[in-house]
Design a protein around this motif. Sequence first.
Motif, PDB file in Angstrom:
ATOM      1  N   GLU A 275      19.276  79.873 170.599  1.00 47.36           N
ATOM      2  CA  GLU A 275      18.200  79.690 169.624  1.00 47.36           C
ATOM      3  C   GLU A 275      16.829  79.674 170.294  1.00 47.36           C
ATOM      4  O   GLU A 275      15.866  80.246 169.787  1.00 47.36           O
ATOM      5  CB  GLU A 275      18.424  78.407 168.825  1.00 47.36           C
ATOM      6  N   LEU A 276      16.740  79.046 171.474  1.00 49.95           N
ATOM      7  CA  LEU A 276      15.473  79.024 172.202  1.00 49.95           C
ATOM      8  C   LEU A 276      15.088  80.416 172.700  1.00 49.95           C
ATOM      9  O   LEU A 276      13.909  80.794 172.657  1.00 49.95           O
ATOM     10  CB  LEU A 276      15.551  78.042 173.370  1.00 49.95           C
ATOM     11  N   ILE A 277      16.066  81.174 173.176  1.00 48.57           N
ATOM     12  CA  ILE A 277      15.802  82.551 173.609  1.00 48.57           C
ATOM     13  C   ILE A 277      15.335  83.378 172.427  1.00 48.57           C
ATOM     14  O   ILE A 277      14.366  84.141 172.519  1.00 48.57           O
ATOM     15  CB  ILE A 277      17.052  83.181 174.261  1.00 48.57           C
ATOM     16  N   SER A 278      16.001  83.221 171.298  1.00 52.74           N
ATOM     17  CA  SER A 278      15.655  83.953 170.083  1.00 52.74           C
ATOM     18  C   SER A 278      14.211  83.671 169.669  1.00 52.74           C
ATOM     19  O   SER A 278      13.448  84.591 169.379  1.00 52.74           O
ATOM     20  CB  SER A 278      16.611  83.561 168.951  1.00 52.74           C
ATOM     21  N   ALA A 279      13.841  82.396 169.663  1.00 61.96           N
ATOM     22  CA  ALA A 279      12.484  82.022 169.272  1.00 61.96           C
ATOM     23  C   ALA A 279      11.457  82.475 170.299  1.00 61.96           C
ATOM     24  O   ALA A 279      10.390  82.999 169.941  1.00 61.96           O
ATOM     25  CB  ALA A 279      12.400  80.506 169.080  1.00 61.96           C
ATOM     26  N   GLY A 280      11.773  82.306 171.574  1.00 65.73           N
ATOM     27  CA  GLY A 280      10.823  82.665 172.627  1.00 65.73           C
ATOM     28  C   GLY A 280      10.583  84.160 172.755  1.00 65.73           C
ATOM     29  O   GLY A 280       9.482  84.590 173.092  1.00 65.73           O
ATOM     30  N   ALA A 281      11.597  84.963 172.485  1.00 62.24           N
ATOM     31  CA  ALA A 281      11.473  86.414 172.606  1.00 62.24           C
ATOM     32  C   ALA A 281      11.230  87.082 171.260  1.00 62.24           C
ATOM     33  O   ALA A 281      11.084  88.305 171.202  1.00 62.24           O
ATOM     34  CB  ALA A 281      12.730  86.991 173.249  1.00 62.24           C
ATOM     35  N   ASP A 282      11.217  86.294 170.193  1.00 65.06           N
ATOM     36  CA  ASP A 282      11.018  86.801 168.841  1.00 65.06           C
ATOM     37  C   ASP A 282      12.037  87.899 168.499  1.00 65.06           C
ATOM     38  O   ASP A 282      11.682  88.994 168.071  1.00 65.06           O
ATOM     39  CB  ASP A 282       9.585  87.310 168.644  1.00 65.06           C
ATOM     40  N   ILE A 283      13.312  87.574 168.756  1.00 60.72           N
ATOM     41  CA  ILE A 283      14.408  88.485 168.438  1.00 60.72           C
ATOM     42  C   ILE A 283      15.444  87.712 167.613  1.00 60.72           C
ATOM     43  O   ILE A 283      15.456  86.484 167.629  1.00 60.72           O
ATOM     44  CB  ILE A 283      15.072  89.061 169.718  1.00 60.72           C
TER      45      ILE A 283
ATOM     46  N   ALA B  78      21.001  89.024 168.683  1.00 59.83           N
ATOM     47  CA  ALA B  78      20.553  89.753 169.871  1.00 59.83           C
ATOM     48  C   ALA B  78      20.407  88.802 171.060  1.00 59.83           C
ATOM     49  O   ALA B  78      20.788  89.134 172.186  1.00 59.83           O
ATOM     50  CB  ALA B  78      19.227  90.461 169.593  1.00 59.83           C
ATOM     51  N   ALA B  79      19.880  87.606 170.814  1.00 62.81           N
ATOM     52  CA  ALA B  79      19.727  86.622 171.885  1.00 62.81           C
ATOM     53  C   ALA B  79      21.090  86.211 172.431  1.00 62.81           C
ATOM     54  O   ALA B  79      21.249  86.032 173.642  1.00 62.81           O
ATOM     55  CB  ALA B  79      18.966  85.402 171.379  1.00 62.81           C
ATOM     56  N   LYS B  80      22.076  86.077 171.550  1.00 62.69           N
ATOM     57  CA  LYS B  80      23.421  85.715 171.985  1.00 62.69           C
ATOM     58  C   LYS B  80      24.000  86.803 172.888  1.00 62.69           C
ATOM     59  O   LYS B  80      24.597  86.510 173.927  1.00 62.69           O
ATOM     60  CB  LYS B  80      24.327  85.506 170.776  1.00 62.69           C
ATOM     61  N   LEU B  81      23.807  88.076 172.511  1.00 65.76           N
ATOM     62  CA  LEU B  81      24.286  89.185 173.335  1.00 65.76           C
ATOM     63  C   LEU B  81      23.607  89.212 174.694  1.00 65.76           C
ATOM     64  O   LEU B  81      24.248  89.467 175.722  1.00 65.76           O
ATOM     65  CB  LEU B  81      24.073  90.522 172.617  1.00 65.76           C
ATOM     66  N   VAL B  82      22.316  88.948 174.716  1.00 65.72           N
ATOM     67  CA  VAL B  82      21.566  88.925 175.977  1.00 65.72           C
ATOM     68  C   VAL B  82      22.112  87.826 176.888  1.00 65.72           C
ATOM     69  O   VAL B  82      22.400  88.067 178.066  1.00 65.72           O
ATOM     70  CB  VAL B  82      20.050  88.718 175.719  1.00 65.72           C
ATOM     71  N   LEU B  83      22.270  86.626 176.347  1.00 71.05           N
ATOM     72  CA  LEU B  83      22.770  85.511 177.147  1.00 71.05           C
ATOM     73  C   LEU B  83      24.180  85.781 177.656  1.00 71.05           C
ATOM     74  O   LEU B  83      24.482  85.562 178.836  1.00 71.05           O
ATOM     75  CB  LEU B  83      22.739  84.219 176.333  1.00 71.05           C
ATOM     76  N   GLU B  84      25.061  86.275 176.795  1.00 68.89           N
ATOM     77  CA  GLU B  84      26.434  86.577 177.207  1.00 68.89           C
ATOM     78  C   GLU B  84      26.466  87.656 178.280  1.00 68.89           C
ATOM     79  O   GLU B  84      27.265  87.589 179.216  1.00 68.89           O
ATOM     80  CB  GLU B  84      27.276  86.989 176.008  1.00 68.89           C
TER      81      GLU B  84
ATOM     82  N   MET C  84      21.734  70.521 176.702  1.00 69.45           N
ATOM     83  CA  MET C  84      21.572  71.736 175.938  1.00 69.45           C
ATOM     84  C   MET C  84      22.853  72.545 176.073  1.00 69.45           C
ATOM     85  O   MET C  84      23.393  72.682 177.164  1.00 69.45           O
ATOM     86  CB  MET C  84      20.382  72.527 176.478  1.00 69.45           C
ATOM     87  N   ASN C  85      23.321  73.098 174.959  1.00 70.81           N
ATOM     88  CA  ASN C  85      24.520  73.930 175.001  1.00 70.81           C
ATOM     89  C   ASN C  85      24.158  75.393 174.766  1.00 70.81           C
ATOM     90  O   ASN C  85      22.983  75.738 174.608  1.00 70.81           O
ATOM     91  CB  ASN C  85      25.577  73.437 174.001  1.00 70.81           C
ATOM     92  N   LYS C  86      25.166  76.244 174.734  1.00 66.77           N
ATOM     93  CA  LYS C  86      24.950  77.687 174.615  1.00 66.77           C
ATOM     94  C   LYS C  86      24.251  78.057 173.303  1.00 66.77           C
ATOM     95  O   LYS C  86      23.363  78.913 173.284  1.00 66.77           O
ATOM     96  CB  LYS C  86      26.299  78.404 174.729  1.00 66.77           C
ATOM     97  N   VAL C  87      24.626  77.411 172.208  1.00 67.26           N
ATOM     98  CA  VAL C  87      24.016  77.700 170.907  1.00 67.26           C
ATOM     99  C   VAL C  87      22.538  77.335 170.919  1.00 67.26           C
ATOM    100  O   VAL C  87      21.688  78.113 170.462  1.00 67.26           O
ATOM    101  CB  VAL C  87      24.762  76.958 169.773  1.00 67.26           C
ATOM    102  N   GLU C  88      22.219  76.160 171.464  1.00 68.55           N
ATOM    103  CA  GLU C  88      20.823  75.735 171.533  1.00 68.55           C
ATOM    104  C   GLU C  88      20.004  76.663 172.430  1.00 68.55           C
ATOM    105  O   GLU C  88      18.871  77.020 172.098  1.00 68.55           O
ATOM    106  CB  GLU C  88      20.737  74.299 172.032  1.00 68.55           C
ATOM    107  N   LEU C  89      20.581  77.072 173.553  1.00 68.73           N
ATOM    108  CA  LEU C  89      19.891  77.998 174.454  1.00 68.73           C
ATOM    109  C   LEU C  89      19.660  79.343 173.776  1.00 68.73           C
ATOM    110  O   LEU C  89      18.581  79.924 173.889  1.00 68.73           O
ATOM    111  CB  LEU C  89      20.678  78.169 175.748  1.00 68.73           C
TER     112      LEU C  89
END
Length: 92
Positions: free
Chosen positions: A8-16, A20-26, A1-6
């Motif tokens: 996307e999973l955060i985005s789907a799991g948190a419904d954001i 926004a998910a990219k900013l959270v991960l970074e 799994m790479n950063k983009v895939e992660l």
Amino acid sequence: MNKVELTELISAGADIPNAAAKLVLESIVYRIVEAVSANEVVQIGGLGSFLQVNRSARMGRNPSTGLSVQIPAIKSVGFRASAAFKRQVNHS
């Protein structure tokens, strides 16, 4: 799994949104790097701990020439998986 895939999973799991998910991960990655660089231990329940590890200076050997070489002391990063993480890996 790479950063983009992660992301996307955060985005789907948190419904954001993905942005926004990219900013959270970074932000999370930046804060972990910042804390470990300052010799703080970062503990994330259910995942593990990130910590700074000091490696002593030692003598090594150049494999192509066979000559001894001094390897300087360095700071490195360690990760210790939590017991829950280890259990999940061993039971999957």
